[in-house]
Scaffold this motif. Structure first.
Motif, short mmCIF file in Angstrom:
data_model
loop_
_atom_site.label_atom_id
_atom_site.label_comp_id
_atom_site.label_asym_id
_atom_site.label_seq_id
_atom_site.Cartn_x
_atom_site.Cartn_y
_atom_site.Cartn_z
N TRP A 281 -17.61 5.27 -25.70
CA TRP A 281 -17.93 4.32 -24.62
C TRP A 281 -19.32 3.72 -24.83
O TRP A 281 -19.52 2.52 -24.65
N TYR A 282 -20.27 4.58 -25.23
CA TYR A 282 -21.63 4.07 -25.45
C TYR A 282 -21.74 3.34 -26.78
O TYR A 282 -22.49 2.36 -26.89
N LEU A 283 -21.00 3.79 -27.79
CA LEU A 283 -21.08 3.11 -29.09
C LEU A 283 -20.62 1.66 -28.96
O LEU A 283 -21.23 0.76 -29.52
N HIS A 284 -19.53 1.45 -28.18
CA HIS A 284 -19.05 0.08 -27.99
C HIS A 284 -20.10 -0.82 -27.37
O HIS A 284 -20.10 -2.02 -27.55
N ARG A 285 -20.96 -0.20 -26.60
CA ARG A 285 -21.94 -1.00 -25.86
C ARG A 285 -23.28 -1.07 -26.56
O ARG A 285 -23.89 -2.14 -26.62
N LEU A 286 -23.74 0.07 -27.08
CA LEU A 286 -25.11 0.10 -27.60
C LEU A 286 -25.21 -0.35 -29.06
O LEU A 286 -26.30 -0.62 -29.54
N GLN A 287 -24.09 -0.42 -29.78
CA GLN A 287 -24.18 -0.87 -31.16
C GLN A 287 -23.71 -2.31 -31.32
O GLN A 287 -23.46 -2.77 -32.43
N THR A 288 -23.57 -3.01 -30.19
CA THR A 288 -23.22 -4.43 -30.25
C THR A 288 -24.23 -5.18 -29.38
O THR A 288 -25.18 -4.58 -28.87
N GLY A 289 -24.00 -6.47 -29.21
CA GLY A 289 -24.90 -7.27 -28.38
C GLY A 289 -24.94 -6.82 -26.93
O GLY A 289 -25.85 -7.18 -26.18
N TRP A 290 -23.95 -6.01 -26.53
CA TRP A 290 -23.91 -5.52 -25.13
C TRP A 290 -25.13 -4.69 -24.79
O TRP A 290 -25.41 -4.47 -23.62
N PHE A 292 -28.11 -5.44 -24.90
CA PHE A 292 -29.11 -6.20 -24.13
C PHE A 292 -28.75 -6.23 -22.64
O PHE A 292 -29.63 -6.25 -21.78
N VAL A 293 -27.43 -6.22 -22.37
CA VAL A 293 -27.01 -6.11 -20.96
C VAL A 293 -27.46 -4.76 -20.41
O VAL A 293 -27.98 -4.65 -19.30
N GLY A 294 -27.26 -3.70 -21.22
CA GLY A 294 -27.68 -2.37 -20.80
C GLY A 294 -29.18 -2.30 -20.55
O GLY A 294 -29.63 -1.75 -19.56
N LEU A 295 -29.93 -2.92 -21.47
CA LEU A 295 -31.38 -2.93 -21.34
C LEU A 295 -31.81 -3.68 -20.07
O LEU A 295 -32.71 -3.25 -19.35
N SER A 296 -31.11 -4.79 -19.79
CA SER A 296 -31.47 -5.56 -18.59
C SER A 296 -31.18 -4.73 -17.34
O SER A 296 -31.88 -4.85 -16.34
N LEU A 297 -30.16 -3.86 -17.41
CA LEU A 297 -29.88 -2.99 -16.26
C LEU A 297 -31.01 -1.99 -16.05
O LEU A 297 -31.43 -1.75 -14.92
N VAL A 298 -31.52 -1.42 -17.16
CA VAL A 298 -32.63 -0.48 -17.03
C VAL A 298 -33.81 -1.18 -16.35
O VAL A 298 -34.44 -0.65 -15.44
N LEU A 299 -34.08 -2.42 -16.78
CA LEU A 299 -35.24 -3.13 -16.26
C LEU A 299 -35.02 -3.63 -14.83
O LEU A 299 -35.89 -3.46 -13.98
N PHE A 300 -33.85 -4.25 -14.57
CA PHE A 300 -33.68 -4.94 -13.30
C PHE A 300 -32.85 -4.17 -12.28
O PHE A 300 -32.82 -4.52 -11.10
N HIS A 301 -32.16 -3.14 -12.72
CA HIS A 301 -31.42 -2.31 -11.77
C HIS A 301 -32.25 -1.10 -11.38
O HIS A 301 -31.99 -0.45 -10.39
N ILE A 334 -23.91 -7.34 -12.28
CA ILE A 334 -24.11 -7.19 -13.73
C ILE A 334 -23.74 -5.77 -14.16
O ILE A 334 -23.19 -5.56 -15.24
N ASP A 335 -24.03 -4.79 -13.30
CA ASP A 335 -23.65 -3.41 -13.63
C ASP A 335 -22.13 -3.29 -13.77
O ASP A 335 -21.63 -2.64 -14.70
N LEU A 336 -21.39 -3.95 -12.86
CA LEU A 336 -19.93 -3.90 -12.97
C LEU A 336 -19.45 -4.67 -14.21
O LEU A 336 -18.48 -4.26 -14.86
N PHE A 337 -20.14 -5.74 -14.54
CA PHE A 337 -19.84 -6.50 -15.76
C PHE A 337 -19.99 -5.58 -16.97
O PHE A 337 -19.15 -5.53 -17.86
N TRP A 338 -21.06 -4.78 -16.97
CA TRP A 338 -21.36 -3.83 -18.05
C TRP A 338 -20.29 -2.74 -18.13
O TRP A 338 -19.97 -2.24 -19.21
N LEU A 339 -19.72 -2.37 -16.99
CA LEU A 339 -18.68 -1.33 -17.00
C LEU A 339 -17.34 -1.88 -17.49
O LEU A 339 -16.56 -1.15 -18.09
N ILE A 340 -17.06 -3.16 -17.22
CA ILE A 340 -15.72 -3.68 -17.46
C ILE A 340 -15.62 -4.53 -18.72
O ILE A 340 -14.80 -4.25 -19.61
#
Lengths: 402, 179
Positions: A281-290, A292-301, A334-340
């Motif tokens: 689940w994390y590899l799909h997100r953290l090893q692609t352009g996604w 940056f979405v995760g990073l924006s969640l850390v910063l803005f969520h 954006i968090d739901l966008f990141w999940l789906i």
């Protein structure tokens, strides 16, 4: 003052035109997005699921916060009890809006594909739980529980308004105790069914409370925005005080931290375990352009709202706290966008026009329905046991003792 | 001269919280700054009526929190990457995700300790005695009376005119507070 006993509709004439505008805007948006359904039904359903979970999160979060307030008491909940009730009464609409997801399941959930399951041993084992009839039965149970809780709490609240019988508060407390437990269980399984099973091999036991914490945050941000809107118009303009926003701002800060705690716990546990079936689940997100979405969640969520909400001045000024609340609602989406979305667009970040139009139109329709529900009752719960503690002094000062 | 050296201030006694808040606002408008209000329960508006002087405590807590944060991380970094570099499942020695919980706890710990100790340092507690207790009726401040005390140290303080000013606020009583 007797006028506070009138319905919100009579006291705030602006509500009716706003409701019409919202419903119309939402209807137009939904009609436009039907074009998307025609050309790309899969994308339509992905965006729809995100938009639906966003709106459902606000309504269920409100239902849960209302039950927490019944149990904990406290001045913070009195001024938002009516918006909470109105949001909970949107659950029949949300039940109806679930139909597209139920009908379009095969576009969303790969485990509905029998030929794929036949070649996948893990999915064969999970078939006992992840199969279409049981999925639908479970959804029916969730909606039955949520609608029943909302129905009884709202009906008793109306009775409390009319009779002022102190026994009603006791009855609502008892239902809320069981209701919160039921909400915790149903939302855990609902989030497993509707979101986690998008990647059916993956599992995370903290996922349910992560969604639950997010719903609480969405609801608080929404309620703060509604309260700011109400506080700028009569009759609440000289009743809502900085203390009310201060309390709600503190609660929002707590929910921001709670969400961050759950989100980070999930990451830390999976990172520490480093097991192939969990890290995908994390590899799909953290090893692609996604990522940056995760990073924006850390910063803005987390980081940005956390730092802003530490400030007393931000929490006490309506025009400041409303900006934070609206920004929090956007990052919730954006968090739901990141999940789906990463489940379907594995190559990298992909934003469809439906990811923008559908959340906007669904929110507008829901908001219109919410305003309609808000109009029908008094804007303050005069017979809430905490009413005097929350508002007695302020009303006394303004010479508006009821 | 003798009076001013043994006098702490003038104290007015009020019956309810609203009167105390109104009196405090008036005194602040009049230009009095070195004063304090006493009540049996916390009154939100008093803080602002007294002319909310900015406390340095938030800054102390912030610095404490940052020290705890950096210190907590540094402790783990030193232990795991410098002093005892152990290979755990092929992870880097400086594995930041694993360090976050302890870093967070250290932040909270040092920030909380700074808050308590900073608060004590700034307000001068523990204080075995305070001149306001020289007024026998002040014992009621923890029951049902509300007090406003203007101190001698205030630049505008004058025994006669300040007393006259306090009388205009319609208190129950104005008493001198011996030092």
């Amino acid at each position: 003052m007797t006028s506070l006993r009138q319905t919100a509709d009579q006291l705030i004439p602006e509500l009716a035109p706003r409701q019409r505008q919202l419903l119309m805007a939402g209807g137009v948006g939904l009609a436009v997005s039907l074009v998307g359904l025609f050309f790309n039904p899969a994308q339509f359903l992905q965006s729809y699921l995100m938009a639906y979970m966003f709106v459902l999160g606000i309504a269920l979060g409100c239902l849960a916060l209302g039950m927490v307030h019944q149990l904990s008491g406290g001045a913070w909940g009195v001024v938002i009890r009516r918006p909470i009730g109105a949001a909970a009464r949107t659950l029949p609409l949300l039940t109806l809006l679930f139909l597209p997801i139920a009908l379009g399941m095969r576009h969303l959930y790969v485990w509905t594909d029998a030929s794929l399951v036949a070649h996948d041993e893990v999915l064969q084992h999970k078939h006992v739980y992840l199969n279409v009839p049981f999925f639908l039965i479970r959804a029916a149970i969730y909606f039955a529980v949520w609608n029943a809780l909302s129905y009884f709490l709202n009906a008793w609240s109306l009775e409390q308004d009319e009779t002022g019988d102190p026994r009603i508060a006791r009855r609502m407390q008892r239902l809320s105790a069981g209701g919160l437990l039921a909400y915790g269980l149903t939302i855990t399984f609902a989030s497993f069914d509707w979101l986690m099973s998008l990647e059916p091999h993956w599992f995370s036991t903290i996922y349910g409370v992560l969604i639950l914490g997010g719903q609480g945050l969405s609801a608080l941000a929404f309620l703060i925005a509604v309260l700011v809107w109400l506080s700028r118009r009569p009759p609440l303009d000289d009743i809502i005080a900085p203390e009310h926003f201060h309390d709600l701002g503190n609660l929002m800060l707590a929910f921001v931290m709670l969400w961050a705690y759950f989100a980070f716990s999930q990451y830390l546990i999976i990172w520490s375990g480093n097991l192939p079936e969990e890290i995908a689940w994390y590899l799909h997100r953290l090893q692609t352009g996604w990522r940056f979405v995760g990073l924006s969640l850390v910063l803005f969520h987390f980081v940005a709202p956390f730092c802003l909400l530490l400030s007393r001045a931000v929490k006490r000024q309506a025009q400041m706290i409303v900006k934070v609340a609206l920004a929090v609602l956007i990052v919730r989406l954006i968090d739901l966008f990141w999940l789906i979305a990463p489940e379907f667009h594995t190559a990298g970040v992909w934003v469809s026009w439906l990811d923008v139009v559908l959340p906007l139109s669904l929110t507008a329709i829901w908001l219109g329905y919410f305003v309609w529900q808000l109009r029908g009752r008094a804007i303050l719960p005069m017979h809430d046991p905490q009413f005097d503690e929350a508002l007695g002094r302020i009303l006394e000062r303004a010479g508006e003792r009821p | 001269m003798r009076i001013s050296s043994t006098l702490y201030g003038l104290m007015a006694e009020f019956d309810d919280a609203n009167a105390l808040v109104a009196a405090t606002r008036r005194a602040h408008d009049e230009g009095y700054r070195r004063m304090d209000a006493y009540s049996p329960f916390p009154i939100e508006e008093l803080h602002e009526a007294l002319g909310s002087h900015h406390s340095r405590l938030p800054l102390i807590v912030l610095i404490g929190g940052l020290c705890g944060c950096v210190g907590g991380y540094a402790l783990q970094y030193w232990a795991a990457a410098i002093a005892y570099p152990l290979n755990v499942g092929g992870r880097p020695f400086n594995s930041w995700p694993a360090f976050i919980p302890v870093t967070f706890e250290c932040t909270i710990l040092v920030a909380a300790l700074s808050a308590v100790l900073g608060m004590l340092a700034l307000n001068g507690l523990p204080m075995p005695h305070h001149p306001v207790f020289n007024v026998p009726r002040f014992a009621l401040a923890s029951r049902n009376r509300f007090f406003l005390c203007i101190e001698v140290k205030d630049r505008k303080f004058d025994l006669e005119s300040t007393r006259r000013f306090l009388e205009t606020l319609e208190p129950r009583e104005v008493s001198t507070v011996a030092d």
